[in-house]
Design an enzyme around this catalytic site. Sequence first.
Site, PDB file in Angstrom:
ATOM      1  N   GLY A  12       0.851  -1.197   0.000  1.00 29.55           N
ATOM      2  CA  GLY A  12       0.000   0.000   0.000  1.00 29.55           C
ATOM      3  C   GLY A  12       0.879   1.236   0.000  1.00 29.55           C
ATOM      4  N   GLY A  13       2.023   1.132  -0.677  1.00 36.91           N
ATOM      5  CA  GLY A  13       3.061   2.162  -0.642  1.00 36.91           C
ATOM      6  C   GLY A  13       2.692   3.483  -1.297  1.00 36.91           C
ATOM      7  N   ARG A  46      -0.646  -1.964  -6.587  1.00 36.05           N
ATOM      8  CA  ARG A  46      -0.991  -2.690  -7.803  1.00 36.05           C
ATOM      9  C   ARG A  46      -0.607  -1.937  -9.069  1.00 36.05           C
ATOM     10  NH1 ARG A  46      -6.882  -4.996  -7.620  1.00 36.05           N
ATOM     11  NH2 ARG A  46      -7.081  -2.794  -7.226  1.00 36.05           N
ATOM     12  N   ASP A  85       0.672  -7.520  -7.008  1.00 32.21           N
ATOM     13  CA  ASP A  85      -0.684  -7.976  -6.717  1.00 32.21           C
ATOM     14  C   ASP A  85      -0.570  -8.918  -5.515  1.00 32.21           C
ATOM     15  OD1 ASP A  85      -3.043  -9.296  -6.490  1.00 32.21           O
ATOM     16  OD2 ASP A  85      -3.227  -9.802  -8.623  1.00 32.21           O
ATOM     17  N   LYS A 149      -4.789  -0.679  11.363  1.00 27.79           N
ATOM     18  CA  LYS A 149      -6.122  -0.966  11.870  1.00 27.79           C
ATOM     19  C   LYS A 149      -7.123  -0.910  10.709  1.00 27.79           C
ATOM     20  CE  LYS A 149      -8.145   3.441  12.899  1.00 27.79           C
ATOM     21  NZ  LYS A 149      -8.980   4.212  13.768  1.00 27.79           N
ATOM     22  N   ASP A 178      -1.832   0.931  16.898  1.00 30.91           N
ATOM     23  CA  ASP A 178      -2.890   1.784  17.429  1.00 30.91           C
ATOM     24  C   ASP A 178      -2.203   3.129  17.617  1.00 30.91           C
ATOM     25  OD1 ASP A 178      -4.566   3.344  19.062  1.00 30.91           O
ATOM     26  OD2 ASP A 178      -5.478   1.567  19.950  1.00 30.91           O
ATOM     27  N   HIS A 179      -2.421   4.042  16.671  1.00 26.12           N
ATOM     28  CA  HIS A 179      -1.567   5.239  16.667  1.00 26.12           C
ATOM     29  C   HIS A 179      -1.778   6.114  17.912  1.00 26.12           C
ATOM     30  CE1 HIS A 179      -5.170   6.903  14.793  1.00 26.12           C
ATOM     31  NE2 HIS A 179      -4.738   8.104  15.138  1.00 26.12           N
ATOM     32  N   ASP A 236     -14.861   1.937  15.810  1.00 27.82           N
ATOM     33  CA  ASP A 236     -13.806   2.800  15.269  1.00 27.82           C
ATOM     34  C   ASP A 236     -12.962   3.449  16.366  1.00 27.82           C
ATOM     35  OD1 ASP A 236     -12.584   4.029  12.944  1.00 27.82           O
ATOM     36  OD2 ASP A 236     -13.487   5.924  13.600  1.00 27.82           O
ATOM     37  N   HIS A 241      -8.687   2.625  20.617  1.00 27.42           N
ATOM     38  CA  HIS A 241      -8.037   3.764  21.269  1.00 27.42           C
ATOM     39  C   HIS A 241      -8.526   4.005  22.703  1.00 27.42           C
ATOM     40  CE1 HIS A 241      -7.069   4.266  17.153  1.00 27.42           C
ATOM     41  NE2 HIS A 241      -8.166   4.917  16.803  1.00 27.42           N
ATOM     42  N   LYS A 337     -18.585  12.251  16.961  1.00 24.79           N
ATOM     43  CA  LYS A 337     -18.332  13.244  15.919  1.00 24.79           C
ATOM     44  C   LYS A 337     -19.324  14.395  16.038  1.00 24.79           C
ATOM     45  CE  LYS A 337     -16.335  10.034  12.581  1.00 24.79           C
ATOM     46  NZ  LYS A 337     -14.956  10.551  12.722  1.00 24.79           N
ATOM     47  N   LYS A 342     -12.933  19.702  19.855  1.00 29.77           N
ATOM     48  CA  LYS A 342     -11.975  18.666  19.484  1.00 29.77           C
ATOM     49  C   LYS A 342     -11.067  18.468  20.680  1.00 29.77           C
ATOM     50  CE  LYS A 342      -8.095  17.645  16.413  1.00 29.77           C
ATOM     51  NZ  LYS A 342      -8.322  16.194  16.471  1.00 29.77           N
TER      52      LYS A 342
HETATM   53  P1  NAD Z   1      -5.534   3.799   0.481  1.00 30.81           P
HETATM   54  O1  NAD Z   1      -6.752   3.245  -0.171  1.00 30.81           O
HETATM   55  O2  NAD Z   1      -5.211   5.228   0.312  1.00 30.81           O
HETATM   56  O3  NAD Z   1      -4.263   2.983  -0.007  1.00 30.81           O
HETATM   57  C1  NAD Z   1      -4.289   1.599  -0.239  1.00 30.81           C
HETATM   58  C2  NAD Z   1      -3.023   1.147  -0.953  1.00 30.81           C
HETATM   59  O4  NAD Z   1      -3.122  -0.251  -1.257  1.00 30.81           O
HETATM   60  C3  NAD Z   1      -2.749   1.841  -2.285  1.00 30.81           C
HETATM   61  O5  NAD Z   1      -1.342   2.025  -2.376  1.00 30.81           O
HETATM   62  C4  NAD Z   1      -3.229   0.821  -3.312  1.00 30.81           C
HETATM   63  O6  NAD Z   1      -2.557   0.947  -4.529  1.00 30.81           O
HETATM   64  C5  NAD Z   1      -2.873  -0.470  -2.644  1.00 30.81           C
HETATM   65  N1  NAD Z   1      -3.685  -1.619  -3.080  1.00 30.81           N
HETATM   66  C6  NAD Z   1      -5.032  -1.731  -3.092  1.00 30.81           C
HETATM   67  N2  NAD Z   1      -5.409  -2.935  -3.565  1.00 30.81           N
HETATM   68  C7  NAD Z   1      -4.295  -3.618  -3.854  1.00 30.81           C
HETATM   69  C8  NAD Z   1      -4.005  -4.930  -4.364  1.00 30.81           C
HETATM   70  N3  NAD Z   1      -4.968  -5.798  -4.661  1.00 30.81           N
HETATM   71  N4  NAD Z   1      -2.721  -5.296  -4.524  1.00 30.81           N
HETATM   72  C9  NAD Z   1      -1.737  -4.431  -4.220  1.00 30.81           C
HETATM   73  N5  NAD Z   1      -1.930  -3.195  -3.740  1.00 30.81           N
HETATM   74  C10 NAD Z   1      -3.186  -2.780  -3.565  1.00 30.81           C
HETATM   75  O7  NAD Z   1      -5.656   3.395   2.019  1.00 30.81           O
HETATM   76  P2  NAD Z   1      -5.015   4.171   3.281  1.00 30.81           P
HETATM   77  O8  NAD Z   1      -5.930   5.268   3.687  1.00 30.81           O
HETATM   78  O9  NAD Z   1      -3.598   4.496   2.989  1.00 30.81           O
HETATM   79  O10 NAD Z   1      -5.122   3.064   4.421  1.00 30.81           O
HETATM   80  C11 NAD Z   1      -4.222   1.979   4.527  1.00 30.81           C
HETATM   81  C12 NAD Z   1      -4.456   1.272   5.843  1.00 30.81           C
HETATM   82  O11 NAD Z   1      -4.232   2.171   6.909  1.00 30.81           O
HETATM   83  C13 NAD Z   1      -5.872   0.741   6.040  1.00 30.81           C
HETATM   84  O12 NAD Z   1      -5.810  -0.449   6.802  1.00 30.81           O
HETATM   85  C14 NAD Z   1      -6.528   1.826   6.871  1.00 30.81           C
HETATM   86  O13 NAD Z   1      -7.591   1.315   7.645  1.00 30.81           O
HETATM   87  C15 NAD Z   1      -5.377   2.246   7.732  1.00 30.81           C
HETATM   88  N6  NAD Z   1      -5.499   3.600   8.288  1.00 30.81           N
HETATM   89  C16 NAD Z   1      -5.474   4.701   7.457  1.00 30.81           C
HETATM   90  C17 NAD Z   1      -5.552   5.968   7.994  1.00 30.81           C
HETATM   91  C18 NAD Z   1      -5.486   7.187   7.121  1.00 30.81           C
HETATM   92  O14 NAD Z   1      -5.456   8.281   7.686  1.00 30.81           O
HETATM   93  N7  NAD Z   1      -5.433   7.077   5.819  1.00 30.81           N
HETATM   94  C19 NAD Z   1      -5.683   6.131   9.369  1.00 30.81           C
HETATM   95  C20 NAD Z   1      -5.709   5.001  10.181  1.00 30.81           C
HETATM   96  C21 NAD Z   1      -5.601   3.753   9.623  1.00 30.81           C
END
Ligand code: NAD
Length: 488
Positions: A12-13, A46, A85, A149, A178-179, A236, A241, A337, A342
């Site tokens: 998910g880079g 992906r 993938d 999470k 758990d940030h 949530d 938290h 919410k 806040k």
């Molecule tokens: P996002 O949707 O922005 O990013 C998801 C990433 O996964 C992307 O890089 C996408 O290309 C990749 N991806 C999706 N399907 C794929 C597949 N089949 N194969 C390979 N790569 C694939 O999601 P996000 O907001 O970055 O969240 C990521 C995680 O962090 C989740 O578990 C989310 O619950 C958690 N999280 C996010 C936040 C936030 O502020 N964004 C806060 C708390 C927790």
Amino acid sequence: ATANRALFMLFGGTGDLALRKLYPALFELYKKGSIDNHFALLGLARRPHTDEEFQKMVLDSISSEADNQEQAEEFASHFYFRSHDVTNVEHYRALSKLADELDKKYELDGNRIFYVSMAPRFFGIVAKNLKDEHVLSDNGGFNRLVIEKPFGRDYDSAEKLNNELTTAFKEDQIFRIDHYLGKEMVQSIPVIRFGNPIIDAVWNHNYIDNIQITLSEKLGVEDRAGYYDTAGALRDMVQNHTMQIMTLLAMDKPASFVDTDVRAAKIKTLENMNFYDTEGVKENFVRGQYGAGSGSAAYRDEPDVPHDSNNDTFVAGKVTYKLPRWEGTPFYVRTGKKLAAKATRVDVVFKKDINNIFAKAYLPDTLKTNVLSILIDPRGGITLRVNVKDSKQGFHTETIDLDYLQNDARASEVPQPYERLFHDILNGDHTNFASWPEVAAAWKYVDPIQKYWDETQPNFPNYEPGSMGPKASDELLARDGHSWYFPE
Ligand code: NAD
């Protein structure tokens, strides 16, 4: 600081979390020397990108933090990208080869951190394939799995996920994020309690009347409705938290402040909550959903929210423990919410002296209870409400706050949660991560509440935007002769 060596693989880079939080956090570690030229990060998602394109994204994500362009570019040069993938085993074999090359190139001692920042349904499959396709290093380095999470949506799904993870990784290789546990003032709770004998000595039911934990947001659901409407405030915010903060407040003194001892103390605490049956849920937990008001839309009218949604955007509850330390002392928790403020904070309300000598001589009784407040967000601080004599003629008392609030300089120095958590992961320190027994107990606590709510029809909407939630939340405390301390 001694620099740590590691290869990060970020599943998910290119995601929101990676770009907004994770890369800036790593960059801070780099600037402070916790990682140096012996690190590399392999971004996986992906859609295809070249390394150069990926490095450009990384540069954009850290640009405001960089001292100069050269430093930022040097950092970004450690970043690589592969289209991946997560369900394709061939892709993991290629990953294994690439990891070995990067290991050699940057002399990483075989240390690997697998960070899964993707939709939760992928957590298990990534862990399994990493193991089955031998992406884990086997030359003496560490293998650590970091999981974002949410960790399940009830006990059963969490257990299933945990079983998937533990077929590939041992508990002491798994870091469940758990940030909130990366927040400065959350980490300060054990120090405030156990580092100060005058506080430690009174931290029990003899002196504490009740403890209140508030995680309130001004914002509504914003653009997260797709996820939030299937989760709700209880899942949530409470299961993770809120329960973690409450556990740090309630736990007995750990044998020492190393992760294994802290975990043992926390697990005992979570397992000793009084778990509610349906009657208990009805009596001790209330839910809410915001309606429309003062120019802001009702939850049910927000984009992507069904018009008949019964999702909870507010929760308040009364938690009690079987622990002797807390006999008769409730913990009230609340989160939601579209509330008035806040704020993430803890208010510890002490008992009154039943033998108030001033009330006998000078009526009326104006003494107030002592309240110790631990301010977590938005600005860290501590306040203690005490009674003193006022300055007027005669003898009267007044109440003042001894307060410490981080100033701007201090606040700007405080590392962001993800920086702290990365630092801990690199050092193999589990203190600020949730262990499986903790997560399991928290779900077991929350499940009957969610189940009862799913089976019954709420009277929604039931609170106005900009308020502190539904009336029932105030009534929950009033019943016990208490009231929410915040906002005063
Ligand atoms: P996002 O949707 O922005 O990013 C998801 C990433 O996964 C992307 O890089 C996408 O290309 C990749 N991806 C999706 N399907 C794929 C597949 N089949 N194969 C390979 N790569 C694939 O999601 P996000 O907001 O970055 O969240 C990521 C995680 O962090 C989740 O578990 C989310 O619950 C958690 N999280 C996010 C936040 C936030 O502020 N964004 C806060 C708390 C927790």
